[in-house]
Write an enzyme that holds these catalytic residues in place. Structure first.
Site, PDB file in Angstrom:
ATOM      1  N   ARG A 178       0.391  -0.790   0.334  1.00 31.99           N
ATOM      2  CA  ARG A 178       0.074  -0.022  -0.202  1.00 31.99           C
ATOM      3  C   ARG A 178       0.734   1.149   0.403  1.00 31.99           C
ATOM      4  NH1 ARG A 178      -2.090  -3.316  -1.413  1.00 31.99           N
ATOM      5  NH2 ARG A 178      -4.030  -4.230  -0.560  1.00 31.99           N
ATOM      6  N   SER A 228     -10.034  -0.503   3.282  1.00 36.39           N
ATOM      7  CA  SER A 228     -10.041  -1.280   5.105  1.00 36.39           C
ATOM      8  C   SER A 228      -9.554  -0.486   5.905  1.00 36.39           C
ATOM      9  CB  SER A 228      -9.264  -2.287   4.360  1.00 36.39           C
ATOM     10  OG  SER A 228      -9.350  -3.512   3.946  1.00 36.39           O
ATOM     11  N   GLU A 298      -4.769   2.326   7.227  1.00 30.56           N
ATOM     12  CA  GLU A 298      -3.975   2.282   5.504  1.00 30.56           C
ATOM     13  C   GLU A 298      -4.747   3.564   5.395  1.00 30.56           C
ATOM     14  OE1 GLU A 298      -4.818  -1.587   3.909  1.00 30.56           O
ATOM     15  OE2 GLU A 298      -5.838  -0.028   2.367  1.00 30.56           O
TER      16      GLU A 298
HETATM   17  C1  LIG Z   1     -15.615  -0.758  -0.544  1.00 31.72           C
HETATM   18  C2  LIG Z   1     -14.176  -0.094  -0.881  1.00 31.72           C
HETATM   19  C3  LIG Z   1     -13.232  -1.555  -0.818  1.00 31.72           C
HETATM   20  C4  LIG Z   1     -11.982  -1.006  -1.463  1.00 31.72           C
HETATM   21  N1  LIG Z   1     -11.517  -2.222  -1.537  1.00 31.72           N
HETATM   22  C5  LIG Z   1      -9.694  -2.138  -1.008  1.00 31.72           C
HETATM   23  C6  LIG Z   1      -9.364  -2.978  -2.286  1.00 31.72           C
HETATM   24  O1  LIG Z   1     -10.007  -4.102  -1.964  1.00 31.72           O
HETATM   25  N2  LIG Z   1      -7.976  -3.128  -1.949  1.00 31.72           N
HETATM   26  C7  LIG Z   1      -7.147  -1.307  -1.985  1.00 31.72           C
HETATM   27  O2  LIG Z   1      -5.989  -1.618  -1.793  1.00 31.72           O
HETATM   28  N3  LIG Z   1      -7.621  -0.467  -1.426  1.00 31.72           N
HETATM   29  C8  LIG Z   1      -9.362  -0.310  -1.356  1.00 31.72           C
HETATM   30  N4  LIG Z   1      -9.784   0.242  -1.144  1.00 31.72           N
HETATM   31  C9  LIG Z   1      -9.419   1.890  -1.095  1.00 31.72           C
HETATM   32  C10 LIG Z   1      -9.256   2.079  -2.163  1.00 31.72           C
HETATM   33  O3  LIG Z   1     -10.499   1.687  -3.054  1.00 31.72           O
HETATM   34  C11 LIG Z   1      -8.035   2.191  -2.912  1.00 31.72           C
HETATM   35  O4  LIG Z   1      -6.628   2.815  -2.140  1.00 31.72           O
HETATM   36  C12 LIG Z   1      -7.819   3.250  -3.936  1.00 31.72           C
HETATM   37  O5  LIG Z   1      -6.749   2.996  -5.090  1.00 31.72           O
HETATM   38  C13 LIG Z   1      -7.625   4.750  -3.762  1.00 31.72           C
HETATM   39  O6  LIG Z   1      -8.106   5.445  -4.980  1.00 31.72           O
HETATM   40  P1  LIG Z   1      -8.806   6.938  -5.362  1.00 31.72           P
HETATM   41  O7  LIG Z   1      -8.798   7.061  -6.640  1.00 31.72           O
HETATM   42  O8  LIG Z   1      -9.769   6.842  -4.483  1.00 31.72           O
HETATM   43  O9  LIG Z   1      -7.160   8.094  -4.968  1.00 31.72           O
HETATM   44  P2  LIG Z   1      -8.046   8.744  -3.359  1.00 31.72           P
HETATM   45  O10 LIG Z   1      -8.627   8.636  -2.612  1.00 31.72           O
HETATM   46  O11 LIG Z   1      -7.759   9.908  -3.952  1.00 31.72           O
HETATM   47  O12 LIG Z   1      -6.497   8.927  -3.194  1.00 31.72           O
HETATM   48  C14 LIG Z   1      -5.143   7.985  -2.049  1.00 31.72           C
HETATM   49  C15 LIG Z   1      -3.679   8.853  -2.260  1.00 31.72           C
HETATM   50  O13 LIG Z   1      -3.407   8.720  -3.759  1.00 31.72           O
HETATM   51  C16 LIG Z   1      -2.653   9.914  -3.883  1.00 31.72           C
HETATM   52  N5  LIG Z   1      -3.084  10.093  -4.849  1.00 31.72           N
HETATM   53  C17 LIG Z   1      -4.495  10.785  -5.461  1.00 31.72           C
HETATM   54  N6  LIG Z   1      -4.421  10.647  -7.487  1.00 31.72           N
HETATM   55  C18 LIG Z   1      -2.674  10.770  -7.662  1.00 31.72           C
HETATM   56  C19 LIG Z   1      -2.107  10.996  -8.529  1.00 31.72           C
HETATM   57  N7  LIG Z   1      -2.750  11.899  -9.871  1.00 31.72           N
HETATM   58  N8  LIG Z   1      -1.021  11.467  -8.226  1.00 31.72           N
HETATM   59  C20 LIG Z   1      -0.387  11.144  -7.033  1.00 31.72           C
HETATM   60  N9  LIG Z   1      -0.638  10.909  -5.940  1.00 31.72           N
HETATM   61  C21 LIG Z   1      -1.691  10.830  -6.325  1.00 31.72           C
HETATM   62  C22 LIG Z   1      -3.472  10.811  -3.247  1.00 31.72           C
HETATM   63  O14 LIG Z   1      -2.609  12.242  -2.612  1.00 31.72           O
HETATM   64  C23 LIG Z   1      -4.296   9.834  -1.531  1.00 31.72           C
HETATM   65  O15 LIG Z   1      -2.522   9.706  -0.706  1.00 31.72           O
HETATM   66  C24 LIG Z   1     -11.220   0.361  -0.998  1.00 31.72           C
HETATM   67  C25 LIG Z   1     -12.248   1.235  -0.483  1.00 31.72           C
HETATM   68  C26 LIG Z   1     -13.473   1.376  -0.177  1.00 31.72           C
HETATM   69  C27 LIG Z   1     -14.775   2.690   0.123  1.00 31.72           C
END
Ligand SMILES: Cc1cc2nc3c(=O)[nH]c(=O)nc-3n(C[C@H](O)[C@H](O)[C@H](O)COP(=O)(O)OP(=O)(O)OC[C@H]3O[C@@H](n4cnc5c(N)ncnc54)[C@H](O)[C@@H]3O)c2cc1C
Length: 303
Positions: A178, A228, A298
């Protein structure tokens, strides 16, 4: 942000034709539905505009935070006193080139999975149903069911603090559990190349549906959360430890440990950032006292 910085950034964004809002509620942009206002909320619609946002924030010495789909972020109730740069619409293209898929940072991960399925490309099925975008997924090295971004990402086009472009190869991405190099560099993911393998469309579709069904059965998808809440500690599962300590349903204000999946903190309605942090801190302390395992968040907490 000082009044002077806000005025500078507003007029510079206006001049550059970059959409923005002031005082935008961050709760509207996170899966937790939590977060106060952002002083400036910029919405670049191209790589050039993203580079300009980065450059302007640097020039004005303004604190900035990159936001993709907001599914792993807990913003403070006070909001963010700086510029939130939301990478989404306009930066969400997806194209297939042989066994490669190239996607903009703002593309939804599930849409990329569907494109891979349609092109008969295997390797990305595990990511179907992760509610994030490509930028956030690479930053987090998102993973599930034995797969991770590091298995499929072959290079990343990104922008440094000054908005200059770079290509990063897998050995430079420092993928870990992560985490990735982006956590420390502060660079922005612009476009990601995934290299997959030819496979059977039917088998790919079946695997994706299976993973999605498992999510629906096990996860509290009917309630706002950020997935998570804790990383997996070495040698155990956070959800099993929390369950074992009898903490399912543990609640502070509007936030609680999900009754359905002990690894999730859910917003039962009106939860604040402080409620979520109180649940997380209490649960970590009790788990440490009762089992000796240390739970690390996380979820990214942004204050
Ligand atoms: C119901 C649910 C289920 C989930 N299941 C999983 C799972 O199975 N596995 C898992 O790994 N995660 C899971 N997640 C967590 C989440 O979806 C992941 O971590 C996902 O990859 C985050 O992506 P995001 O676009 O929402 O990023 P954001 O939440 O918008 O950002 C996450 C991080 O990335 C950075 N970031 C965003 N965009 C950029 C960019 N363009 N350049 C550089 N940095 C950037 C942000 O600053 C932040 O630190 C889950 C979440 C939920 C709500």
């Amino acid at each position: 942000m000082t009044e002077q910085q806000i005025v500078f950034l507003r007029s510079a964004l206006e001049r550059a034709g970059i959409a923005f809002r002031c005082g935008e509620a961050l709760s509207a942009h996170t899966s937790f539905r939590i977060g106060g206002p952002a002083a400036v909320f910029a919405m670049p619609a191209s790589s050039g505009q993203l580079a300009e946002c980065l450059r302007l924030c640097r020039e004005a010495d303004v604190r900035r935070y990159l936001l993709c789909k907001g599914s792993n972020i807990l913003f403070a109730d006070e909001g963010f006193d700086g510029a939130v740069i939301a990478v989404g619409e306009g930066m969400d293209s997806i194209r297939t080139e042989g066994t490669r898929i190239v996607a903009g940072a703002g593309a939804s991960l599930s849409r990329v999975c569907l494109a891979a399925r349609d092109a008969g490309l295997t390797g990305l099925e595990f990511a179907y149903g992760i509610p994030g975008g490509v930028g956030g997924a690479v930053y987090m090295n998102a993973g599930a069911y034995g797969g991770e971004m590091k298995d499929v990402v072959s290079r990343v086009h990104c922008l440094d603090e000054a908005g200059n472009p770079h290509w990063l190869l897998p050995e430079q991405l420092a993928f870990g559990y992560r985490t990735s190099c982006f956590e420390h560099s502060g660079w922005a993911v612009d476009e990601v190349e995934f290299t997959l393998r030819p496979g059977s469309r039917e088998e790919i579709a079946a695997a994706m549906e299976d993973y999605l069904a498992r999510r629906k059965t096990k996860q509290p998808l009917d309630k706002p959360s950020a997935g998570s809440a804790f990383k997996r500690p070495q040698g155990a599962f956070a959800s099993a430890l929390i369950d074992q300590c009898g903490l399912k349903g543990y609640q502070v204000g509007g936030a609680a440990i999900s009754e359905k999946h002990a690894g999730f903190i859910v917003n039962l309605g009106g939860a604040t950032c402080a409620d979520v942090l109180a649940v997380a801190d209490d649960v970590s302390r009790i788990v440490r006292e009762k089992t000796g395992f240390v739970l690390e968040k996380e979820i990214r907490v942004v204050r």
